[in-house]
Design an enzyme around this catalytic site. Structure first.
Site, PDB file in Angstrom:
ATOM      1  N   ALA A  83       0.843  -1.187   0.000  1.00  0.00           N
ATOM      2  CA  ALA A  83       0.000   0.000   0.000  1.00  0.00           C
ATOM      3  C   ALA A  83       0.880   1.240   0.000  1.00  0.00           C
ATOM      4  CB  ALA A  83      -0.888   0.024   1.242  1.00  0.00           C
ATOM      5  N   SER A  85       1.181   4.245   2.200  1.00  0.00           N
ATOM      6  CA  SER A  85       0.745   4.188   3.602  1.00  0.00           C
ATOM      7  C   SER A  85       0.867   5.490   4.384  1.00  0.00           C
ATOM      8  CB  SER A  85       1.553   3.101   4.326  1.00  0.00           C
ATOM      9  OG  SER A  85       2.904   3.505   4.454  1.00  0.00           O
ATOM     10  N   THR A 125      -6.626  -0.803   8.273  1.00  0.00           N
ATOM     11  CA  THR A 125      -6.203   0.129   9.313  1.00  0.00           C
ATOM     12  C   THR A 125      -7.403   0.647  10.111  1.00  0.00           C
ATOM     13  OG1 THR A 125      -5.389   2.400   9.593  1.00  0.00           O
ATOM     14  CG2 THR A 125      -6.211   1.864   7.446  1.00  0.00           C
ATOM     15  N   ASP A 126      -7.144   1.038  11.360  1.00  0.00           N
ATOM     16  CA  ASP A 126      -8.221   1.641  12.158  1.00  0.00           C
ATOM     17  C   ASP A 126      -8.643   3.002  11.596  1.00  0.00           C
ATOM     18  OD1 ASP A 126      -5.967   3.115  12.872  1.00  0.00           O
ATOM     19  OD2 ASP A 126      -6.225   2.871  15.040  1.00  0.00           O
ATOM     20  N   GLU A 127      -7.823   3.556  10.686  1.00  0.00           N
ATOM     21  CA  GLU A 127      -8.141   4.886  10.154  1.00  0.00           C
ATOM     22  C   GLU A 127      -9.394   4.873   9.288  1.00  0.00           C
ATOM     23  OE1 GLU A 127      -4.781   7.271   8.901  1.00  0.00           O
ATOM     24  OE2 GLU A 127      -3.421   6.081  10.135  1.00  0.00           O
ATOM     25  N   TYR A 153      -5.687   8.777   2.123  1.00  0.00           N
ATOM     26  CA  TYR A 153      -5.142   7.463   2.504  1.00  0.00           C
ATOM     27  C   TYR A 153      -6.234   6.583   3.103  1.00  0.00           C
ATOM     28  CZ  TYR A 153      -3.094   3.966   5.638  1.00  0.00           C
ATOM     29  OH  TYR A 153      -2.824   2.797   6.316  1.00  0.00           O
ATOM     30  N   LYS A 157      -8.035   3.045   1.725  1.00  0.00           N
ATOM     31  CA  LYS A 157      -8.042   1.777   2.470  1.00  0.00           C
ATOM     32  C   LYS A 157      -9.490   1.315   2.699  1.00  0.00           C
ATOM     33  CE  LYS A 157      -4.946  -0.142   4.030  1.00  0.00           C
ATOM     34  NZ  LYS A 157      -4.041  -1.183   3.450  1.00  0.00           N
ATOM     35  N   LYS A 192       7.642   8.482   9.281  1.00  0.00           N
ATOM     36  CA  LYS A 192       6.566   8.339  10.261  1.00  0.00           C
ATOM     37  C   LYS A 192       7.007   8.884  11.620  1.00  0.00           C
ATOM     38  CE  LYS A 192       3.982   6.230   7.188  1.00  0.00           C
ATOM     39  NZ  LYS A 192       3.887   4.799   7.010  1.00  0.00           N
ATOM     40  N   ARG A 276      -1.582  19.150  10.395  1.00  0.00           N
ATOM     41  CA  ARG A 276      -1.965  18.360   9.207  1.00  0.00           C
ATOM     42  C   ARG A 276      -3.386  18.744   8.819  1.00  0.00           C
ATOM     43  NH1 ARG A 276      -1.595  11.979  10.072  1.00  0.00           N
ATOM     44  NH2 ARG A 276       0.541  12.212   9.327  1.00  0.00           N
TER      45      ARG A 276
HETATM   46  P1  NAD Z   1       5.167   0.779   4.226  1.00  0.00           P
HETATM   47  O1  NAD Z   1       4.891   2.031   3.483  1.00  0.00           O
HETATM   48  O2  NAD Z   1       6.326   0.712   5.170  1.00  0.00           O
HETATM   49  O3  NAD Z   1       5.366  -0.422   3.180  1.00  0.00           O
HETATM   50  C1  NAD Z   1       4.562  -0.575   2.046  1.00  0.00           C
HETATM   51  C2  NAD Z   1       5.248  -1.587   1.121  1.00  0.00           C
HETATM   52  O4  NAD Z   1       4.371  -1.791  -0.009  1.00  0.00           O
HETATM   53  C3  NAD Z   1       6.595  -1.109   0.574  1.00  0.00           C
HETATM   54  O5  NAD Z   1       7.542  -2.147   0.618  1.00  0.00           O
HETATM   55  C4  NAD Z   1       6.269  -0.737  -0.879  1.00  0.00           C
HETATM   56  O6  NAD Z   1       7.383  -0.907  -1.764  1.00  0.00           O
HETATM   57  C5  NAD Z   1       5.155  -1.721  -1.192  1.00  0.00           C
HETATM   58  N1  NAD Z   1       4.284  -1.242  -2.285  1.00  0.00           N
HETATM   59  C6  NAD Z   1       3.713  -0.020  -2.411  1.00  0.00           C
HETATM   60  N2  NAD Z   1       3.010   0.042  -3.556  1.00  0.00           N
HETATM   61  C7  NAD Z   1       3.114  -1.176  -4.143  1.00  0.00           C
HETATM   62  C8  NAD Z   1       2.592  -1.744  -5.340  1.00  0.00           C
HETATM   63  N3  NAD Z   1       1.822  -1.021  -6.169  1.00  0.00           N
HETATM   64  N4  NAD Z   1       2.880  -3.022  -5.626  1.00  0.00           N
HETATM   65  C9  NAD Z   1       3.684  -3.773  -4.807  1.00  0.00           C
HETATM   66  N5  NAD Z   1       4.215  -3.275  -3.677  1.00  0.00           N
HETATM   67  C10 NAD Z   1       3.931  -1.994  -3.342  1.00  0.00           C
HETATM   68  O7  NAD Z   1       3.804   0.411   4.965  1.00  0.00           O
HETATM   69  P2  NAD Z   1       3.559  -0.299   6.381  1.00  0.00           P
HETATM   70  O8  NAD Z   1       3.568   0.723   7.441  1.00  0.00           O
HETATM   71  O9  NAD Z   1       4.411  -1.497   6.479  1.00  0.00           O
HETATM   72  O10 NAD Z   1       2.040  -0.757   6.185  1.00  0.00           O
HETATM   73  C11 NAD Z   1       1.725  -2.018   5.599  1.00  0.00           C
HETATM   74  C12 NAD Z   1       0.219  -2.175   5.547  1.00  0.00           C
HETATM   75  O11 NAD Z   1      -0.330  -2.088   6.856  1.00  0.00           O
HETATM   76  C13 NAD Z   1      -0.482  -1.104   4.722  1.00  0.00           C
HETATM   77  O12 NAD Z   1      -1.508  -1.711   3.980  1.00  0.00           O
HETATM   78  C14 NAD Z   1      -1.048  -0.149   5.762  1.00  0.00           C
HETATM   79  O13 NAD Z   1      -2.210   0.472   5.279  1.00  0.00           O
HETATM   80  C15 NAD Z   1      -1.336  -1.095   6.900  1.00  0.00           C
HETATM   81  N6  NAD Z   1      -1.284  -0.509   8.260  1.00  0.00           N
HETATM   82  C16 NAD Z   1      -0.177   0.178   8.676  1.00  0.00           C
HETATM   83  C17 NAD Z   1      -0.136   0.677   9.983  1.00  0.00           C
HETATM   84  C18 NAD Z   1       1.085   1.405  10.506  1.00  0.00           C
HETATM   85  O14 NAD Z   1       1.051   1.884  11.641  1.00  0.00           O
HETATM   86  N7  NAD Z   1       2.181   1.488   9.762  1.00  0.00           N
HETATM   87  C19 NAD Z   1      -1.219   0.480  10.832  1.00  0.00           C
HETATM   88  C20 NAD Z   1      -2.342  -0.232  10.369  1.00  0.00           C
HETATM   89  C21 NAD Z   1      -2.347  -0.720   9.079  1.00  0.00           C
HETATM   90  P1  TYD Z   2       2.076   9.096  11.448  1.00  0.00           P
HETATM   91  O1  TYD Z   2       3.266   8.361  11.968  1.00  0.00           O
HETATM   92  O2  TYD Z   2       2.187   9.756  10.109  1.00  0.00           O
HETATM   93  O3  TYD Z   2       0.868   8.065  11.487  1.00  0.00           O
HETATM   94  P2  TYD Z   2      -0.738   8.316  11.261  1.00  0.00           P
HETATM   95  O4  TYD Z   2      -0.941   9.644  10.653  1.00  0.00           O
HETATM   96  O5  TYD Z   2      -1.087   7.209  10.322  1.00  0.00           O
HETATM   97  O6  TYD Z   2      -1.349   8.175  12.609  1.00  0.00           O
HETATM   98  O7  TYD Z   2       1.669  10.205  12.500  1.00  0.00           O
HETATM   99  C1  TYD Z   2       1.319   9.873  13.826  1.00  0.00           C
HETATM  100  C2  TYD Z   2       0.859  11.141  14.515  1.00  0.00           C
HETATM  101  O8  TYD Z   2       1.975  12.020  14.641  1.00  0.00           O
HETATM  102  C3  TYD Z   2      -0.192  11.922  13.736  1.00  0.00           C
HETATM  103  O9  TYD Z   2      -1.117  12.492  14.663  1.00  0.00           O
HETATM  104  C4  TYD Z   2       0.586  13.024  13.054  1.00  0.00           C
HETATM  105  C5  TYD Z   2       1.728  13.296  14.013  1.00  0.00           C
HETATM  106  N1  TYD Z   2       3.011  13.729  13.403  1.00  0.00           N
HETATM  107  C6  TYD Z   2       3.648  14.878  13.870  1.00  0.00           C
HETATM  108  O10 TYD Z   2       3.175  15.559  14.790  1.00  0.00           O
HETATM  109  N2  TYD Z   2       4.835  15.243  13.296  1.00  0.00           N
HETATM  110  C7  TYD Z   2       5.398  14.537  12.267  1.00  0.00           C
HETATM  111  O11 TYD Z   2       6.479  14.953  11.758  1.00  0.00           O
HETATM  112  C8  TYD Z   2       4.741  13.355  11.810  1.00  0.00           C
HETATM  113  C9  TYD Z   2       5.327  12.543  10.701  1.00  0.00           C
HETATM  114  C10 TYD Z   2       3.544  12.985  12.419  1.00  0.00           C
END
Ligand code: NAD
Ligand code: TYD
Length: 339
Positions: A83, A85, A125-127, A153, A157, A192, A276
């Protein structure tokens, strides 16, 4: 058992690949990843020589490439992590989110229908539930909470989730969906919140907190998320949605203060910057269903997980330094200068 893990070169996907290869030495794990800016092949270096692992660089939207892989590997299970993300990037450029997150999901599920699988699991995602008000700490997202998204985003999702449920009802595809709260841990991409603040603090750079910093997220150690998905693909009920969360709500400002304390850096590095657009106030998951039905509980307490995570970034500078010195620098300047 052969499992295709899409997005396995990203943060959570790579942790899932490691978890599965470690726990199930007789499973074959195929990682399908486009290697966008967020995917790193170096992350998968520890498993590249494992005979039960194969890496394939392809786009989940590329129907021909996806079908070819299904023909070659005949997977039993597909777990879709792939995704776009990052909420901030979706605000700048929504289109690629719709392509990968919605059309890519449809392409994968079409392949599942054509070649036959025992389970398609969508990592959501919970979002998708939108946000909760800060003054109602009694409210939590359950699986019945209406979809009500805020960002491109989360909308992409949510679109994917609706398609997954539609493929189940219309075609009988054996699907499950998990909706998890914010993850943290090793291999988290530096854009992030937690890795960004750790890396900036290490460089004595300003720590850019959006708005007041009072927004709340429910943080879960990535390994706990991987274990939950492992349980769902083996024991979860087809057609069901499972919420995953750690009951670990924290404000952003508190997270940043903890990071300063752990690294011995002054809180004077904290800089409040422009908020944001459409910033979600609070996420909080009720994980009762996955606990009652599958026995899942988070194992890593935040106080331990954050220490382990910070130590990982200290020990693995050779992983993140090449990332922050490349294209990432342009992204950072664009997003944070004059904010
Ligand atoms: P990330 O951005 O670190 O990794 C995404 C991966 O997907 C990367 O390796 C990227 O190269 C690959 N990718 C992107 N587009 C692609 C495509 N078109 N084809 C093939 N591969 C592709 O993301 P993450 O944080 O590891 O999140 C993984 C999943 O979990 C996502 O679906 C996200 O929505 C979900 N998620 C993430 C969180 C979080 O806190 N990070 C929480 C809940 C759900
Ligand atoms: P993020 O890690 O982007 O995750 P998500 O938006 O999916 O929750 O951000 C987590 C929280 O932190 C969100 O409320 C936005 C805030 N944030 C900042 O305050 N400063 C930053 O530089 C970033 C990247 C996020």
């Amino acid at each position: 058992m052969t499992i295709i893990v899409t997005g396995g070169a990203g943060f959570i996907g790579s942790n899932f690949v490691f978890h599965m290869l470690n726990k199930y030495p007789d499973y074959r794990i195929i990682c399908l990843d486009k290697l966008t800016y967020a995917g790193n092949l170096s992350t998968l270096a520890p498993v590249m020589d494992n005979p039960n692992f194969r890496f394939v660089k392809e786009d989940i939207c590329d129907r021909e490439a996806v079908y070819k892989l299904f023909e070659e590997e005949k997977p039993d299970v597909v777990v879709n992590f792939a995704a776009e993300s990052h909420v901030d990037r979706s605000i700048e450029n929504p289109e690629v989110f719709l392509q990968t997150n919605i059309l890519g999901t449809a392409t994968l599920m079409d392949a599942c229908r054509k070649y036959g699988i025992t389970r398609y699991h969508q990592v959501s995602t919970d979002e998708v539930y939108g946000d909760l008000p800060l003054d109602r700490p009694d409210l939590f997202f359950t699986e019945e909470t209406p979809i009500h998204t805020s960002s491109p985003y989360s909308s992409s999702k949510a679109g994917a989730d609706l398609l997954v449920l539609a493929y189940h009802r219309t075609y009988g595809l054996p699907v499950t969906i998990s909706r998890c709260s914010n993850n943290y841990g090793p291999y988290h991409f530096p854009e992030k919140l937690i890795p960004l603040m750790v890396i900036n603090a290490l460089h004595d750079k300003p720590l850019p907190v959006y708005g007041t910093g009072e927004n709340v997220r429910d943080w879960l150690y990535v390994e706990d998320h991987c274990k939950a998905i492992d349980l769902i693909i083996h024991k979860g009920t087809v057609g069901e949605v499972y919420n995953i969360g750690g009951h670990n709500e924290m404000t952003n400002i508190d997270i940043v203060k903890i990071i300063c304390k752990e690294l011995g850096k002054p809180e004077s590095l904290i800089t409040h910057v422009g908020d944001r657009k459409g910033h979600d106030q609070r996420y909080a998951i009720d994980p009762t269903k996955i606990h009652n039905e599958l026995g899942w509980l988070p194992e890593t307490m935040f106080k331990d997980g954050i220490k382990k995570t910070i130590q990982w970034y200290l020990d693995n500078q050779d992983w993140w330094e090449p990332i922050i010195s490349g294209e990432y620098q342009n992204y950072y300047d664009k997003m944070y200068s004059n904010r």
